[in-house]
Write an enzyme that holds these catalytic residues in place. Structure first.
Site, PDB file in Angstrom:
ATOM      1  CG  HIS A   1     -18.207 -12.247  12.623  1.00  0.00           C
ATOM      2  ND1 HIS A   1     -19.181 -11.673  11.854  1.00  0.00           N
ATOM      3  CD2 HIS A   1     -17.216 -11.315  12.720  1.00  0.00           C
ATOM      4  CE1 HIS A   1     -18.804 -10.447  11.501  1.00  0.00           C
ATOM      5  NE2 HIS A   1     -17.620 -10.208  12.030  1.00  0.00           N
TER       6      HIS A   1
ATOM      7  CD  GLN B   1     -21.108 -14.091  10.400  1.00  0.00           C
ATOM      8  OE1 GLN B   1     -20.056 -13.961   9.840  1.00  0.00           O
ATOM      9  NE2 GLN B   1     -21.456 -13.291  11.368  1.00  0.00           N
TER      10      GLN B   1
ATOM     11  CG  ASN C   1     -14.861  -3.511  14.773  1.00  0.00           C
ATOM     12  OD1 ASN C   1     -14.617  -2.852  13.761  1.00  0.00           O
ATOM     13  ND2 ASN C   1     -15.940  -4.248  14.900  1.00  0.00           N
TER      14      ASN C   1
ATOM     15  NE  ARG D   1     -19.976  -7.910   7.178  1.00  0.00           N
ATOM     16  CZ  ARG D   1     -19.285  -7.534   8.259  1.00  0.00           C
ATOM     17  NH1 ARG D   1     -18.202  -8.191   8.629  1.00  0.00           N
ATOM     18  NH2 ARG D   1     -19.682  -6.511   8.992  1.00  0.00           N
TER      19      ARG D   1
HETATM   20  P1  NAD Z   1     -13.252   1.322   5.231  1.00  0.00           P
HETATM   21  O1  NAD Z   1     -14.492   1.950   4.717  1.00  0.00           O
HETATM   22  O2  NAD Z   1     -12.322   2.137   6.041  1.00  0.00           O
HETATM   23  O3  NAD Z   1     -12.406   0.730   4.000  1.00  0.00           O
HETATM   24  C1  NAD Z   1     -12.970  -0.048   3.007  1.00  0.00           C
HETATM   25  C2  NAD Z   1     -12.098   0.076   1.765  1.00  0.00           C
HETATM   26  O4  NAD Z   1     -12.541  -0.882   0.817  1.00  0.00           O
HETATM   27  C3  NAD Z   1     -12.204   1.455   1.101  1.00  0.00           C
HETATM   28  O5  NAD Z   1     -10.920   1.974   0.886  1.00  0.00           O
HETATM   29  C4  NAD Z   1     -12.929   1.158  -0.196  1.00  0.00           C
HETATM   30  O6  NAD Z   1     -12.552   2.027  -1.262  1.00  0.00           O
HETATM   31  C5  NAD Z   1     -12.488  -0.274  -0.453  1.00  0.00           C
HETATM   32  N1  NAD Z   1     -13.325  -0.973  -1.413  1.00  0.00           N
HETATM   33  C6  NAD Z   1     -14.673  -0.937  -1.556  1.00  0.00           C
HETATM   34  N2  NAD Z   1     -15.047  -1.688  -2.594  1.00  0.00           N
HETATM   35  C7  NAD Z   1     -13.931  -2.230  -3.116  1.00  0.00           C
HETATM   36  C8  NAD Z   1     -13.675  -3.084  -4.206  1.00  0.00           C
HETATM   37  N3  NAD Z   1     -14.658  -3.487  -5.022  1.00  0.00           N
HETATM   38  N4  NAD Z   1     -12.409  -3.458  -4.440  1.00  0.00           N
HETATM   39  C9  NAD Z   1     -11.393  -2.997  -3.675  1.00  0.00           C
HETATM   40  N5  NAD Z   1     -11.564  -2.173  -2.624  1.00  0.00           N
HETATM   41  C10 NAD Z   1     -12.821  -1.784  -2.366  1.00  0.00           C
HETATM   42  O7  NAD Z   1     -13.721   0.040   6.014  1.00  0.00           O
HETATM   43  P2  NAD Z   1     -12.921  -0.787   7.134  1.00  0.00           P
HETATM   44  O8  NAD Z   1     -13.149  -0.176   8.460  1.00  0.00           O
HETATM   45  O9  NAD Z   1     -11.525  -0.996   6.663  1.00  0.00           O
HETATM   46  O10 NAD Z   1     -13.743  -2.159   7.109  1.00  0.00           O
HETATM   47  C11 NAD Z   1     -13.789  -2.932   5.936  1.00  0.00           C
HETATM   48  C12 NAD Z   1     -14.768  -4.074   6.109  1.00  0.00           C
HETATM   49  O11 NAD Z   1     -14.253  -5.001   7.065  1.00  0.00           O
HETATM   50  C13 NAD Z   1     -16.134  -3.681   6.691  1.00  0.00           C
HETATM   51  O12 NAD Z   1     -16.997  -3.153   5.722  1.00  0.00           O
HETATM   52  C14 NAD Z   1     -16.623  -4.995   7.239  1.00  0.00           C
HETATM   53  O13 NAD Z   1     -17.289  -5.720   6.230  1.00  0.00           O
HETATM   54  C15 NAD Z   1     -15.337  -5.724   7.622  1.00  0.00           C
HETATM   55  N6  NAD Z   1     -15.181  -5.811   9.095  1.00  0.00           N
HETATM   56  C16 NAD Z   1     -15.128  -7.036   9.673  1.00  0.00           C
HETATM   57  C17 NAD Z   1     -15.025  -7.150  11.052  1.00  0.00           C
HETATM   58  C18 NAD Z   1     -14.929  -8.500  11.732  1.00  0.00           C
HETATM   59  O14 NAD Z   1     -15.171  -8.591  12.937  1.00  0.00           O
HETATM   60  N7  NAD Z   1     -14.585  -9.556  11.029  1.00  0.00           N
HETATM   61  C19 NAD Z   1     -14.991  -5.991  11.847  1.00  0.00           C
HETATM   62  C20 NAD Z   1     -14.986  -4.752  11.219  1.00  0.00           C
HETATM   63  C21 NAD Z   1     -15.090  -4.670   9.840  1.00  0.00           C
END
Ligand code: NAD
Length: 376
Positions: free
Chosen positions: A327, A303, A135, A274
């Protein structure tokens, strides 16, 4: 044919390799009855009931997730597979892991597994997988929309129209163009990078990112993004900050009162990652004082969010700047089709003992496989 559950569960699991699969999903109500593509609901059950039951497995689906009498806590005791969704998270704490004697694998139908105590999963040799990428476009589009609706002061403009009023200056006094602004993402993974890609045609002044993992040179060059390694310096340069990193020990409360002081006065903040990455009260106070001009996103520290959650109604000094929604950014119908198919695919690999797709494995047996949930 559906197997009759007359035998003791453990015995039948042993003899027939039958699993108990527990799914905690959100209730879709009338909408889910009318719209079968709402796959991630209790009603539509990710579309896998027939498939699982035809193999003799037991499939329990519920939205009841809070407290000792919930279906979640009742069935986790002997479930082998747990499917949860970030949209209605069943919180699998270290305490619950102790009770989950039969649990082998947790599957997140979506992206983001912070509702599972990942350190406890490592300790208990329980694998955690998510449908990586399922997503990320859905969320990236929502981020771009949220940035625009804050910068352009859209929500109060629409509310004015519904009220029957017409006072252009009341809206225009706090409406800007995105062109020429500095936009930065905390986290430049799948979503963060897609946000940067989508912002390129807006001719921003600069695109920045803050992430402990540097983007590959070619990827950074393709969107002309500059990495800033100090978080305070990073936020102090941004007109818009968007949060796109996972929630883990290193990001809980990352955007707090102290960090918000370093934001440019009147910056906009978008968080679809989050809720708990941003300090609830600090964000509301910063918005109220005008330190930030707007806050938008779809994720909440609890949530469903309680009715009196301060983010529902928080406003800037002009009575605007709130782009909060439930959400849903990652649960569009397109996304649901992808994460339902991805969940089935993960289950299929598990059932057949074949290798999981590496990008989906957050915790393997006894160790983290993903580098995204904190530096270890
Ligand atoms: P991903 O794993 O592809 O990317 C996450 C990035 O965050 C990585 O590059 C990682 O190095 C970086 N990261 C981790 N800790 C960090 C920090 N302390 N400071 C800076 N960067 C940091 O994940 P993604 O697919 O891009 O998703 C990211 C997040 O988005 C998910 O973990 C989830 O919590 C959230 N999400 C929300 C929804 C929604 O419906 N709102 C849907 C999907 C994902």
């Amino acid at each position: 044919m559906i197997r009759e559950w007359t035998l003791d569960t453990h015995l039948s699991q042993y003899f027939y390799n039958i699993m108990k699969v527990l799914a905690i999903l959100y209730r879709g109500g009338e909408a889910a009855q009318q719209e079968p593509r709402l796959l991630g609901t209790v009603e539509n059950q990710l579309g896998i009931r027939e498939w699982l039951e035809s193999q003799g497995h037991e499939y329990i689906v519920s939205d009841s997730k809070e407290g000792p009498d919930s279906d979640f806590q009742k069935h986790i005791v002997d479930a082998e597979v747990l499917i949860t969704t970030p949209f209605h998270p069943g919180y699998l704490t270290a305490d619950l892991f102790e009770k989950a004697k039969n649990l082998k694998i947790c599957i997140t139908a979506g992206v983001g597994s912070d509702h599972i105590d990942l350190n406890a999963a490592v300790k208990k040799n329980v694998q955690v997988l998510e449908v990586s990428g399922s997503n990320v476009v859905s969320v990236a589009e929502h981020v771009v929309m949220s940035i625009l609706l804050l910068v352009r002061n859209f929500v109060p403009a629409h509310e004015m129209i519904e009220r029957g009023d017409w006072q252009v200056s009341d809206i225009a006094r706090n409406a800007f163009d995105l062109e020429g602004k500095v936009v930065g993402t905390i986290g430049a993974g799948r979503i963060g990078y897609r946000v940067l890609q989508r912002l390129v045609p807006f001719d921003t002044k600069e695109l920045l990112y803050y992430d402990y993992a540097a983007l590959p040179e070619a990827a950074a060059k393709a969107v002309n993004a500059r990495r800033v390694e100090d978080l305070k310096e990073f936020v102090s340069q941004c007109d818009v900050v968007t949060v796109n990193c996972p929630l883990h020990e290193g990001t809980k409360g990352l955007v707090n009162a102290e960090l918000l002081k370093h934001f440019k006065k009147g910056a906009w903040l978008v968080n679809t990652a989050r809720g708990a990455i941003c300090d609830k009260d600090a964000v509301a106070a910063a918005l109220k004082s005008g330190q930030i001009n707007g806050y938008a996103g779809d994720v909440w520290n609890v949530q469903p969010a309680p009715k009196d959650h301060v983010w529902r109604t928080a406003k800037n000094p002009l009575g605007a700047g709130n782009g909060m929604v439930p959400h849903y950014s990652g649960t569009t119908l397109d996304a649901q089709a992808r994460y339902a198919a991805g969940t089935k695919n993960i289950l299929d690999h598990y059932l057949n003992g074949t290798n999981q797709e590496p990008q989906n494995v957050i915790v393997g047996v006894g160790k983290y496989e993903s580098k995204a949930y904190g530096q270890r």
